[in-house]
Design a protein around this motif. Structure first.
Motif, PDB file in Angstrom:
ATOM      1  N   MET A  18      10.345 -43.194 -38.099  1.00  0.00           N
ATOM      2  CA  MET A  18       9.069 -42.509 -38.318  1.00  0.00           C
ATOM      3  C   MET A  18       8.766 -42.362 -39.804  1.00  0.00           C
ATOM      4  O   MET A  18       7.628 -42.528 -40.249  1.00  0.00           O
ATOM      5  N   VAL A  19       9.802 -42.036 -40.589  1.00  0.00           N
ATOM      6  CA  VAL A  19       9.589 -41.879 -42.036  1.00  0.00           C
ATOM      7  C   VAL A  19       9.187 -43.208 -42.656  1.00  0.00           C
ATOM      8  O   VAL A  19       8.228 -43.288 -43.437  1.00  0.00           O
ATOM      9  N   ARG A  20       9.885 -44.266 -42.314  1.00  0.00           N
ATOM     10  CA  ARG A  20       9.665 -45.558 -42.960  1.00  0.00           C
ATOM     11  C   ARG A  20       8.283 -46.141 -42.669  1.00  0.00           C
ATOM     12  O   ARG A  20       7.699 -46.833 -43.511  1.00  0.00           O
ATOM     13  N   LYS A  21       7.760 -45.887 -41.498  1.00  0.00           N
ATOM     14  CA  LYS A  21       6.474 -46.491 -41.153  1.00  0.00           C
ATOM     15  C   LYS A  21       5.297 -45.757 -41.787  1.00  0.00           C
ATOM     16  O   LYS A  21       4.156 -46.236 -41.736  1.00  0.00           O
ATOM     17  N   LYS A  22       5.545 -44.597 -42.415  1.00  0.00           N
ATOM     18  CA  LYS A  22       4.449 -43.810 -42.963  1.00  0.00           C
ATOM     19  C   LYS A  22       3.985 -44.301 -44.329  1.00  0.00           C
ATOM     20  O   LYS A  22       2.803 -44.297 -44.640  1.00  0.00           O
ATOM     21  N   LYS A  23       4.932 -44.695 -45.206  1.00  0.00           N
ATOM     22  CA  LYS A  23       4.562 -45.074 -46.568  1.00  0.00           C
ATOM     23  C   LYS A  23       5.412 -46.233 -47.057  1.00  0.00           C
ATOM     24  O   LYS A  23       6.614 -46.293 -46.804  1.00  0.00           O
ATOM     25  N   ARG A  24       4.800 -47.130 -47.833  1.00  0.00           N
ATOM     26  CA  ARG A  24       5.548 -48.230 -48.419  1.00  0.00           C
ATOM     27  C   ARG A  24       6.391 -47.780 -49.609  1.00  0.00           C
ATOM     28  O   ARG A  24       7.291 -48.489 -50.044  1.00  0.00           O
ATOM     29  N   GLU A  25       6.078 -46.604 -50.161  1.00  0.00           N
ATOM     30  CA  GLU A  25       6.821 -46.114 -51.319  1.00  0.00           C
ATOM     31  C   GLU A  25       8.250 -45.699 -50.989  1.00  0.00           C
ATOM     32  O   GLU A  25       9.058 -45.434 -51.880  1.00  0.00           O
ATOM     33  N   VAL A  26       8.613 -45.620 -49.702  1.00  0.00           N
ATOM     34  CA  VAL A  26       9.943 -45.167 -49.302  1.00  0.00           C
ATOM     35  C   VAL A  26      10.999 -46.185 -49.736  1.00  0.00           C
ATOM     36  O   VAL A  26      10.910 -47.373 -49.421  1.00  0.00           O
ATOM     37  N   VAL A  27      11.993 -45.715 -50.482  1.00  0.00           N
ATOM     38  CA  VAL A  27      13.093 -46.565 -50.948  1.00  0.00           C
ATOM     39  C   VAL A  27      14.312 -46.403 -50.049  1.00  0.00           C
ATOM     40  O   VAL A  27      14.965 -47.370 -49.679  1.00  0.00           O
ATOM     41  N   SER A  28      14.609 -45.153 -49.698  1.00  0.00           N
ATOM     42  CA  SER A  28      15.794 -44.877 -48.890  1.00  0.00           C
ATOM     43  C   SER A  28      15.549 -43.641 -48.027  1.00  0.00           C
ATOM     44  O   SER A  28      14.838 -42.723 -48.438  1.00  0.00           O
ATOM     45  N   VAL A  29      16.147 -43.640 -46.837  1.00  0.00           N
ATOM     46  CA  VAL A  29      16.015 -42.502 -45.918  1.00  0.00           C
ATOM     47  C   VAL A  29      17.386 -42.175 -45.328  1.00  0.00           C
ATOM     48  O   VAL A  29      18.107 -43.069 -44.891  1.00  0.00           O
ATOM     49  N   THR A  30      17.722 -40.897 -45.341  1.00  0.00           N
ATOM     50  CA  THR A  30      18.925 -40.412 -44.669  1.00  0.00           C
ATOM     51  C   THR A  30      18.503 -39.317 -43.697  1.00  0.00           C
ATOM     52  O   THR A  30      17.893 -38.331 -44.102  1.00  0.00           O
ATOM     53  N   THR A  31      18.806 -39.514 -42.426  1.00  0.00           N
ATOM     54  CA  THR A  31      18.430 -38.527 -41.419  1.00  0.00           C
ATOM     55  C   THR A  31      19.688 -38.023 -40.715  1.00  0.00           C
ATOM     56  O   THR A  31      20.732 -38.690 -40.720  1.00  0.00           O
ATOM     57  N   ALA A  81      28.120 -34.192 -35.268  1.00  0.00           N
ATOM     58  CA  ALA A  81      27.105 -34.507 -36.268  1.00  0.00           C
ATOM     59  C   ALA A  81      26.942 -36.018 -36.383  1.00  0.00           C
ATOM     60  O   ALA A  81      27.926 -36.772 -36.330  1.00  0.00           O
ATOM     61  N   PHE A  82      25.690 -36.462 -36.526  1.00  0.00           N
ATOM     62  CA  PHE A  82      25.352 -37.858 -36.777  1.00  0.00           C
ATOM     63  C   PHE A  82      24.490 -37.923 -38.033  1.00  0.00           C
ATOM     64  O   PHE A  82      23.583 -37.106 -38.209  1.00  0.00           O
ATOM     65  N   GLU A  83      24.795 -38.881 -38.901  1.00  0.00           N
ATOM     66  CA  GLU A  83      23.965 -39.115 -40.077  1.00  0.00           C
ATOM     67  C   GLU A  83      23.631 -40.603 -40.145  1.00  0.00           C
ATOM     68  O   GLU A  83      24.526 -41.449 -40.072  1.00  0.00           O
ATOM     69  N   ILE A  84      22.345 -40.885 -40.258  1.00  0.00           N
ATOM     70  CA  ILE A  84      21.868 -42.268 -40.293  1.00  0.00           C
ATOM     71  C   ILE A  84      21.323 -42.563 -41.682  1.00  0.00           C
ATOM     72  O   ILE A  84      20.491 -41.818 -42.211  1.00  0.00           O
ATOM     73  N   ARG A  85      21.796 -43.640 -42.284  1.00  0.00           N
ATOM     74  CA  ARG A  85      21.309 -44.049 -43.594  1.00  0.00           C
ATOM     75  C   ARG A  85      20.855 -45.506 -43.535  1.00  0.00           C
ATOM     76  O   ARG A  85      21.648 -46.398 -43.239  1.00  0.00           O
ATOM     77  N   ASN A  86      19.577 -45.700 -43.786  1.00  0.00           N
ATOM     78  CA  ASN A  86      19.006 -47.054 -43.818  1.00  0.00           C
ATOM     79  C   ASN A  86      19.334 -47.850 -42.559  1.00  0.00           C
ATOM     80  O   ASN A  86      19.717 -49.023 -42.608  1.00  0.00           O
ATOM     81  N   GLY A  87      19.205 -47.206 -41.415  1.00  0.00           N
ATOM     82  CA  GLY A  87      19.331 -47.903 -40.139  1.00  0.00           C
ATOM     83  C   GLY A  87      20.711 -47.959 -39.545  1.00  0.00           C
ATOM     84  O   GLY A  87      20.873 -48.439 -38.406  1.00  0.00           O
ATOM     85  N   ASP A  88      21.732 -47.494 -40.261  1.00  0.00           N
ATOM     86  CA  ASP A  88      23.104 -47.555 -39.757  1.00  0.00           C
ATOM     87  C   ASP A  88      23.709 -46.157 -39.684  1.00  0.00           C
ATOM     88  O   ASP A  88      23.318 -45.253 -40.427  1.00  0.00           O
ATOM     89  N   VAL A  89      24.713 -46.018 -38.795  1.00  0.00           N
ATOM     90  CA  VAL A  89      25.433 -44.752 -38.712  1.00  0.00           C
ATOM     91  C   VAL A  89      26.314 -44.624 -39.954  1.00  0.00           C
ATOM     92  O   VAL A  89      27.242 -45.402 -40.161  1.00  0.00           O
TER      93      VAL A  89
END
Length: 265
Positions: A133-146, A30-38
């Motif tokens: 992909m998520v970040r480039k869609k909307k400026r309202e994005v505060v945080s992303v975990t993939t 499993a890999f989890e990425i949060r705000n650009g880092d593993v």
């Protein structure tokens, strides 16, 4: 298979009337990425042996990860001794052999050979790309975990009254959780993920990004409502939870312990 047949013979020597043995192996990553880092990296290989014993109308399930015969002899002997301390249950027994599948094995198409060729760097790139992909869609994005995860499992089951079968399966999951900037200090969040048996069936990453983001954006401005009786629209991804609550109340253990709202129904 030879080891399981040996276990059945050892259990019979210890007085078991019936025995069922399962040998299982599982490999997962499993890999989890949060705000650009593993943020999370997991890998595990597990092997276990499970032995179901039926002795004098008593039943137990015993599990170990040690597969050496020298150690298993003591394990089986101890399991048999403990089983004899359990209350009788005359209704516990192996299935009637007439109910076992008698034909040739069938390919259920639940195992993907591609899992053996995927490199760790390739797996990590999937959630990394999804986050971008998520970040480039909307400026309202505060945080992303993939995330990306996969598993490969193998199982063999042998029973003393004639059943012998094996199964192999794979799974792949890719998901995204998004936090967006709402009104005032609100930070709504939501998620979307896919679960597939085959690697090539994973949806387009852009679709996963779009859905997780839209679910979060749809929560902006949500308000509490007064308690009461309302007609309710249930999203398809939540409907299974409602059905699951009913099904879990129907299990044999819940009925036996009278810990279900369906008692007496």
């Amino acid at each position: 298979i030879d080891l399981l047949h040996w276990c059945l013979k050892e259990a019979k020597k210890q007085g078991a009337d019936e025995v069922s043995a399962i040998l299982s192996k599982n490999r997962q990553s499993a890999f989890e990425i949060r705000n650009g880092d593993v943020d999370l990296l997991e890998g595990a290989d597990q092997t276990s042996l499970s032995l179901a014993l039926f002795i004098d109308e008593r039943y137990s399930v015993n599990q170990t990860s040690i597969l050496r015969k020298s150690s298993l002899s003591g394990f089986i002997r101890h399991a048999a001794e403990l089983t004899r301390q359990i209350n009788r249950d005359p209704f516990r027994r192996l299935p009637d052999p007439k109910q076992y599948w008698q034909g040739p094995g069938r390919d259920l198409n639940i195992s993907d050979p591609a899992i053996h060729t995927l490199e760790p760097a390739q797996k990590r790139e999937i959630p990394m790309q999804l986050e971008r992909m998520v970040r480039k869609k909307k400026r309202e994005v505060v945080s992303v975990t993939t995330s990306y995860s996969d598993s490969f499992s193998q199982m063999i089951r042998i029973s003393s009254n004639g059943f012998e079968g094996e199964r192999e399966g794979t799974s792949f999951s890719v998901g995204s959780e998004v936090v967006v900037r709402g009104k005032r200090d609100d930070l709504p969040s939501d998620w979307f993920y896919s679960y597939t048996r085959h690697f090539n069936d994973i949806p387009e990453l852009d679709l996963i990004a779009e859905k997780s983001l839209n679910y979060a954006l749809a929560k902006i401005g949500q308000k509490k409502i007064e308690s009461g009786r309302y007609d309710m629209i249930v999203m398809n991804r939540s409907a299974s939870r409602l059905v699951g609550m009913i099904l879990s109340a129907m299990t044999g253990s819940k009925l036996w312990n009278k810990s279900t709202f369906l008692e007496g129904k």
